[in-house]
Design a protein around this motif. Structure first.
Motif, PDB file in Angstrom:
ATOM      1  N   LYS A  88       2.028   7.886   3.154  1.00 42.71           N
ATOM      2  CA  LYS A  88       2.236   9.318   2.924  1.00 42.71           C
ATOM      3  C   LYS A  88       3.576   9.544   2.239  1.00 42.71           C
ATOM      4  N   GLU A  89       4.550   8.769   2.645  1.00 44.18           N
ATOM      5  CA  GLU A  89       5.859   8.736   1.980  1.00 44.18           C
ATOM      6  C   GLU A  89       6.248   7.273   1.839  1.00 44.18           C
ATOM      7  N   GLY A  90       6.468   6.826   0.635  1.00 47.63           N
ATOM      8  CA  GLY A  90       6.876   5.456   0.398  1.00 47.63           C
ATOM      9  C   GLY A  90       5.704   4.490   0.375  1.00 47.63           C
ATOM     10  N   GLU A  91       6.018   3.203   0.602  1.00 45.33           N
ATOM     11  CA  GLU A  91       5.014   2.146   0.589  1.00 45.33           C
ATOM     12  C   GLU A  91       5.215   1.226   1.787  1.00 45.33           C
ATOM     13  N   TYR A 123       0.835  -1.203   0.000  1.00 43.66           N
ATOM     14  CA  TYR A 123       0.000   0.000   0.000  1.00 43.66           C
ATOM     15  C   TYR A 123       0.869   1.253   0.000  1.00 43.66           C
ATOM     16  N   ARG A 124       0.378   2.267  -0.664  1.00 44.82           N
ATOM     17  CA  ARG A 124       1.049   3.574  -0.626  1.00 44.82           C
ATOM     18  C   ARG A 124       0.847   4.212   0.729  1.00 44.82           C
ATOM     19  N   ALA A 173       5.813   5.696   5.512  1.00 48.73           N
ATOM     20  CA  ALA A 173       6.018   4.252   5.640  1.00 48.73           C
ATOM     21  C   ALA A 173       6.873   3.895   6.852  1.00 48.73           C
ATOM     22  N   LEU A 212      -2.311   6.359   3.969  1.00 56.01           N
ATOM     23  CA  LEU A 212      -1.823   7.640   3.452  1.00 56.01           C
ATOM     24  C   LEU A 212      -1.663   8.687   4.556  1.00 56.01           C
ATOM     25  N   CYS A 246      -6.695   2.091   2.211  1.00 53.72           N
ATOM     26  CA  CYS A 246      -5.734   2.920   1.471  1.00 53.72           C
ATOM     27  C   CYS A 246      -5.648   4.311   2.067  1.00 53.72           C
TER      28      CYS A 246
END
Length: 277
Positions: free
Chosen positions: A205-208, A202-203, A258, A254, A250
């Protein structure tokens, strides 16, 4: 074998590129001293991918020998006398034509474990990781552009056969990369392909982040700790945009970077990690 007898001798690594040197690295990590024998032109990987070359061969002693010349072959025979294992991955027949094939080397050292990597069993057909994966039916299942599964399978099998050879007191063993990868071509497992909420990437806010809450108790813990009790019954619902539960999950991811999600997961005992490049 008694612990005091470990390692039982040196490894001669005559291989280049990926699978052979990786097998040599496995043996190095097990405690074997490894001498990498390179031709005068060196290992092409040192130029093509210096970082990968260092990863595969760091800690190995490197010596240049020209096996096309008599003095190079004589030097190899001297090394074989004092070695326990030899790895090679030349085209079929090359070592024999040079006079340093398995039969010749076992005369010098009858207890030598000679491990040969090749593309296919019994035939000299050329190939690489991509073609082995295609033939094994794995091309659509693995990220072949980023990782070489057939080479990895062959390297593991070569290291295992090397240890088997030591237990049996020597001999010649052959690894065909095409067959090694067939050994890991298990049928697809349900729900491990990112198609359901509880197991996927999952994506953030920064990264996955990678979430692997497959078991019911782990999914329940994740939902409770993440403030998503409404998703308790949705673990195996589809990970698709038209699923409201998926959209809710999701959106939750976000809200944080990460690495913060990972720190939270470690503290809460949730199987989640940040995706690293």
């Amino acid at each position: 074998m008694a612990p005091s007898a470990w390692p039982p001798g040196r490894v001669l690594d005559l291989t280049r590129l990926l699978p052979g040197p990786l097998a040599g690295k496995f043996l190095l990590d097990l405690g074997f001293p490894v001498l990498k024998v390179e031709p005068p032109g060196g290992d092409p990987l040192a130029t093509l991918a210096p970082g990968a070359y260092r990863f595969l061969n760091g800690g190995k002693e490197v010596r240049v020998l020209d096996l096309k010349r008599a003095e190079g072959r004589e030097a190899l025979l001297a090394l074989v006398e004092e070695s326990a294992l030899l790895l090679e991955a030349n085209r079929p027949g090359v070592m024999e034509r040079l006079g340093v094939g398995p039969e010749a080397l076992l005369k010098v050292n009858p207890r030598l474990v000679y491990v040969r990597l090749r593309g296919y069993p019994e035939v000299p057909d050329p190939g690489h990781d991509l073609t082995y994966l295609a033939e094994a039916g794995l091309l659509g299942r693995f990220p072949w552009k980023a990782f070489q599964f057939a080479d990895l399978a062959g390297a593991f099998q070569a290291a295992l056969l090397a240890l088997k050879g030591l237990l049996l007191g020597g001999g010649v063993y052959e690894v065909a990369l095409s067959e090694a990868v067939r050994g890991i071509a298990y049928p697809p497992l349900p729900f491990l392909d990112g198609s359901v909420l509880c197991y996927g990437v999952y994506r953030a806010k920064e990264g996955e982040v990678a979430l692997a809450a497959l078991e019911p108790h782990l999914w329940a813990r994740f939902c409770q700790k993440a403030g998503l009790p409404e998703l308790l019954e949705a673990a195996f619902s589809p990970a698709s945009p038209d699923n409201p539960a998926y959209a809710r999950l999701c959106a939750r991811f976000l809200e944080r970077p990460a690495l913060l999600w990972e720190a939270w997961a470690r503290e809460e005992g949730v199987p989640l990690r940040a995706v690293r490049g």
